[in-house]
Design an enzyme around this catalytic site. Structure first.
Site, short mmCIF file in Angstrom:
data_model
loop_
_atom_site.label_atom_id
_atom_site.label_comp_id
_atom_site.label_asym_id
_atom_site.label_seq_id
_atom_site.Cartn_x
_atom_site.Cartn_y
_atom_site.Cartn_z
N HIS A 204 16.04 2.66 -50.58
CA HIS A 204 16.04 3.34 -51.88
C HIS A 204 15.44 4.74 -51.76
CE1 HIS A 204 16.35 -0.91 -53.17
NE2 HIS A 204 16.97 -0.42 -54.23
N ASP B 127 26.07 -1.05 -51.08
CA ASP B 127 24.86 -0.98 -51.88
C ASP B 127 24.96 0.29 -52.73
OD1 ASP B 127 22.37 -1.60 -52.91
OD2 ASP B 127 21.38 -1.78 -50.96
#
Length: 589
Positions: free
Chosen positions: A248, A320
């Site tokens: 992230h 993702d």
């Protein structure tokens, strides 16, 4: 135990359990293959180029219903329109992902209303293709719909139980609740093998460090989830379990040999594929042994070479989130979208800039950079999953029936059973089990450890409890105040949350252990915490901070349930030079 035997156990346990579960939405019974292929082809043939490309884009929308304008500012800033319905219409979306922060999960009933509204928009469009409605409902640390839905203890808790039956039960019941609110695909289970104790992003989201264990529990979860009509999505391929960077926020690079990948990290994905997983999610991780330059999401060698070729996966490959820093720090939205599709991905999840990404993909198809036949193959795979899950028959749900399914008594009791069987007594110097005569108890810990619910479990059993909440990484003065608050206690309960990454917590536990009262430490997230304060008198790992984790642990702490949890990971010494407690360790009374 060898992987083949574990798979057999998983299949037997899953089958027996699912026979006992109440009926729910199932996978569509298949028509003759020729009719099925004809339907997919006829649907594809009536779609425009824009509609075909739209099927490859799944993203979030802001709002609690299709026409909700309360978050119009956020939709405008991101997509240039006001409502969730308009986002679906603008991009001919193939799917939507729900989050709490985007206003989608205010209540189970609201989720059902949103789902029906979005499906009405999609099925009323020219193509008439229903949406794949998705969510990250892993259980434990990552679950977007909370109470009154069932809150599950998490994957590592399941790993500590060693029970494929419980993994299957959770998969089936979780899917029933999702399908009841109109969600037909779950970005779960996590089948990363957590071999790195310093992993900042996977940890308790994993079943454990052993590929056989992860394969068995992950395969059971996939089978059960899809038997109830919800697509499973094992993630994050080819493995995010040995990283020290969270994708992230950065781009992880792993340097292990190809043999480690083949023997440790790939087997759970193979097991999930063998179980029939509809989809697989990619990892934004560079696997140097395969492609030293590109993360898996953008790597043809990884997605087409390994996932399609070596593992034989024929379903939908979904990335993702493309807005994560591992991607956007290095590639623009246009470039990354085209690269991911060329690498072998079928679905682009949450591009940072939808306008730029969709325009780039359309141009790549028109120019031949992405071949039309490759685009159509991707769309066929997406349509096939929607067909298999019965969405073309009826994508809608009965909003009045939600309350009878979501958070029902059977589901809640199953979640508690997982928690009580997971709680692992790792060290005990005659402190456990507790009893109501333990005297005055001080519970010390950060709010992140959910010390309020932990204290409540002790109080409910007759103990006199004082709670002293500290910062996540308490400084010297905060630690001194906590030690003073515990100075007259008969028992100190030190709850820690990632003490391995917060040295102030570890120091506080060591400071408390120097006092006169015995110290019972509770590792409320990662079991590794005790390595940083081995001086404590007793230590129990619960693998999560949810109320259900504390409820199951409470039964174990007081001997109401015999401890049966076994470590699903090895606890190394703090300096990494040796083993403090081995995989499989766990004490009884």
């Amino acid at each position: 135990m060898r992987r083949g035997r574990l798979r057999l156990v998983a299949l037997i346990a899953s089958a027996s359990l699912l026979l006992a579960l109440p009926a729910a939405a199932q996978t569509r019974p298949g028509p003759p293959v020729s009719a099925e292929r004809g339907f997919i082809e006829s649907t594809l043939n009536r779609m425009s180029l824009e509609e075909r490309v739209g099927q490859l884009f799944w993203t979030h929308v802001y709002g609690s219903s299709a026409d909700d304008t309360s978050m119009a500012a956020q939709n405008q800033a991101t997509y240039g329109v006001d409502t969730p319905a308009e986002v679906v219409e603008k991009y001919d979306l193939g799917g939507v992902i729900y989050f709490a922060w985007s206003g989608n999960v205010d209540s189970p009933e609201a989720v059902a209303t949103l789902s029906n509204g979005l499906q009405e928009v999609a099925t009323s469009s020219a193509s008439g293709v229903p949406l794949t409605l998705t969510i990250d409902q892993e259980g434990g640390l990552v679950q977007r719909i909370l109470e009154p839905a069932t809150v599950w203890p998490g994957n590592m808790a399941l790993g500590a139980t060693r029970s494929t039956e419980l993994a299957a039960a959770q998969g089936a019941m979780l899917a029933d609740e999702l399908r009841a609110v109109g969600i037909n695909a779950n970005f779960a289970p996590v089948v990363d093998v957590n071999t790195n104790p310093l992993n900042p992003v996977i940890g308790i989201r994993s079943y454990g460090e052993d590929p056989d264990l992860v394969s068995a529990l992950g395969g059971a979860s996939v089978t059960a989830m899809q038997s109830r009509g919800v697509s499973a999505t094992p993630k994050h391929f080819p493995g995010h379990g040995d990283t020290e960077v969270d994708s992230h926020y950065g781009l992880p690079i792993v340097t292990y040999d190809r043999s480690v990948l083949d023997e440790v990290h790939l087997p759970p994905f193979q097991a999930a594929i063998d179980a029939g997983a509809d989809m697989v999610m990619t990892a934004h991780v560079i696997i140097e042994a395969i492609d030293p330059d590109l993360p898996a999401t953008l790597s043809h060698d990884v997605l087409t070479g390994v996932l399609r070729g070596d593992l034989g996966f024929e379903g939908v490959i979904v990335t993702d989130a493309m807005e994560m820093q591992a991607i956007v720090d290095h590639w623009g939205a246009e470039e990354a979208a085209v690269m991911a599709l060329q690498a072998g991905a079928d679905v682009l999840l949450m591009p940072q800039d939808m306008d730029a990404a969709t325009a780039a993909v359309l141009e790549a198809v028109r120019s031949g950079e992405i071949a039309s036949k490759d685009l159509d193959a991707k769309v066929r795979r997406v349509l096939q999953v929607k067909y298999d899950r019965g969405l073309f028959d009826d994508p809608f749900v009965d909003e009045s029936a939600v309350g009878g399914v979501v958070g029902n008594e059977t589901h809640l009791e199953t979640a508690l059973e997982i928690s009580r069987r997971a709680a692992t007594v790792i060290h005990n110097d005659d402190v456990l089990p507790l009893d109501a005569g333990a005297g005055d108890v001080v519970v010390v810990g950060p709010a992140a450890a959910n010390v309020a619910d932990l204290s409540g479990e002790l109080q409910d059993r007759g103990l006199s409890v004082t709670t002293h909440t500290v910062a996540t990484n308490p400084n010297a003065s905060e630690r001194a105040a906590a030690v003073a608050a515990a100075s007259d206690a008969d028992l100190v309960v030190a709850a820690t949350w990632r003490a391995w990454a917060n040295p102030g917590q570890a120091q506080l536990a060591r400071d408390l252990a120097e006092g006169d009262a015995p110290v019972l430490a509770i590792g409320t997230r990662d079991a590794y915490d005790i390595a940083y304060y081995p001086q404590v008198d007793a230590y129990v790992a619960t693998y999560g901070t949810r109320a259900v984790n504390h409820a199951g642990a409470g039964e174990v702490l007081f001997g109401e349930t015999e401890p049966t949890g076994l470590l699903p990971v090895t606890i190394p010494t703090a300096d990494g030079s040796g083993v403090l407690y081995p995989f499989g360790h766990g004490l009884g009374y």
